[in-house]
Motif scaffolding. Sequence first.
Motif, PDB file in Angstrom:
ATOM      1  N   ASN A 170      -2.066   2.882   6.666  1.00  0.00           N
ATOM      2  CA  ASN A 170      -2.635   1.539   6.509  1.00  0.00           C
ATOM      3  C   ASN A 170      -1.655   0.470   6.944  1.00  0.00           C
TER       4      ASN A 170
ATOM      5  N   GLY B  91      -1.310   5.395   2.668  1.00  0.00           N
ATOM      6  CA  GLY B  91      -0.722   4.065   2.529  1.00  0.00           C
ATOM      7  C   GLY B  91       0.141   3.695   3.724  1.00  0.00           C
TER       8      GLY B  91
ATOM      9  N   HIS C 289      -9.244   2.181  -4.275  1.00  0.00           N
ATOM     10  CA  HIS C 289      -8.502   1.202  -3.473  1.00  0.00           C
ATOM     11  C   HIS C 289      -9.188   0.985  -2.128  1.00  0.00           C
TER      12      HIS C 289
ATOM     13  N   ASP D 197       0.826  -1.204   0.000  1.00  0.00           N
ATOM     14  CA  ASP D 197       0.000   0.000   0.000  1.00  0.00           C
ATOM     15  C   ASP D 197       0.861   1.256   0.000  1.00  0.00           C
TER      16      ASP D 197
END
Length: 453
Positions: free
Chosen positions: A378, A375, A237, A46
């Motif tokens: 995450n 990202g 996403h 990610d």
Amino acid sequence: MAISPSKPEQYRALGLSTFAFTLCFAVWTIFSIIGIRISEDLGLSDTQLGLLMATPILTGSISRLFLGIWTDRYGGRWVFGILMLTTAACVYLLTFATTYLMLLVGALGVGLAGGAFIVGVAYTAAWFEPERQGTALGIFGAGNVGAAVTNFGAPFLLVAFGWESTAQIYATVLAIMGVVFILLAKEDPMAAERAGSKSKSFLEQMEPLRELRVWRFALYYFFVFGAFVALALWLPHFLIGVYGLDIKTAGIIAALYTIPASLFRILGGWMSDRFGARRVMYWTFGASVLCTFLLSYPPTDYVVQGIDGDIRFTLAMNLPMFVALIFILGFFMSLGKAAVYKHIPVYYPMHVGAVGGVVGMIGGLGGFILPLTFGVLNDLTGIWQSCFMLMFVIVAAALAWMHYAIRSAERVEWAANEERTDLPELASPQLFYPLNRKKPKEPLAPPPTAGQS
């Protein structure tokens, strides 16, 4: 002195620049769709995917500073046309990349499309009177709908032809528009004034940037535009990961966010002209604080120790509720984008390109930093909703700073026994740029003639 353009000339310039910006914005956000296929092919994390999505935003943001200055100096017709042709070449060359590093380098060239915004702002503003600039720039800014064009159309091209052919189609369309713009667009009304005036140095053009107000505007735009771009890139996403949707459905739902966040910018420009950008910014930040707070709440299981045993329940946001909140967030962000750029021609009429370039650059950097940060969050937290937690912190800080600035300006006005409600900061006349602006001297009265007292 600039010649006042006719309405057909104004509409021609506005239509061409808006359509060109729409195509540029579609190209600028292309990795929101083709990046997902590239990630699957290369097995990216990610964080790596976020960096790939964000890299074009970096180039588009930084280039706005220089492109704004060049537009102030040379005019928007040639700068806009050459920019589109250069970007089209970069998009085409991207299709020859075979490694992740090559894709990142190619993404830097694709990002030049994002610089089209400040070129179009300076070009469009030059055609309209101050009392109509908010509406005109709102219409132009609706070119952000290019993100919806990509979110809606690119998935079908991707499934049918692959990501390489999708990029080549985008490059071809943008190159055609670049040629059309050069042929059909006219020099703006400020061209003669620029040609007859002495060219300013880079430092002279950057003079307004010494004021804190410019950087406050930049923070506003960091959220209303930077977060918009970040979500336009990240939502497909996010939807695939959280709700298990396929790429076509995720793209369509992401378009439901990007369309209002683009088209309602026209309404934001009109409202800024009609009610004042200050009020519109309060509406934007207030609604955004509420929406991001609700969106940031992750699915949670609760256990309450009741009289007759444990009571279990779950709080989670279903897909329809998520779509509704995203739509509302996009609507208010669109109003805010127009309101921020309503400030610049009013406060800095002779530095629209320079100041607008800096504000746009900082806002665009939000579109670079935030997807990458999404990202990273995450990977570090394992919580999908962490992206909205970060957005909540940013918009809350922007609202607090704006409110403090307005209250400070109000104290100046009260001391002067004067109130102005048409501008976002309630700025008193002495707070306008340049601070040392002097009123023209009154002409001397002729000496009295004989017989006059």
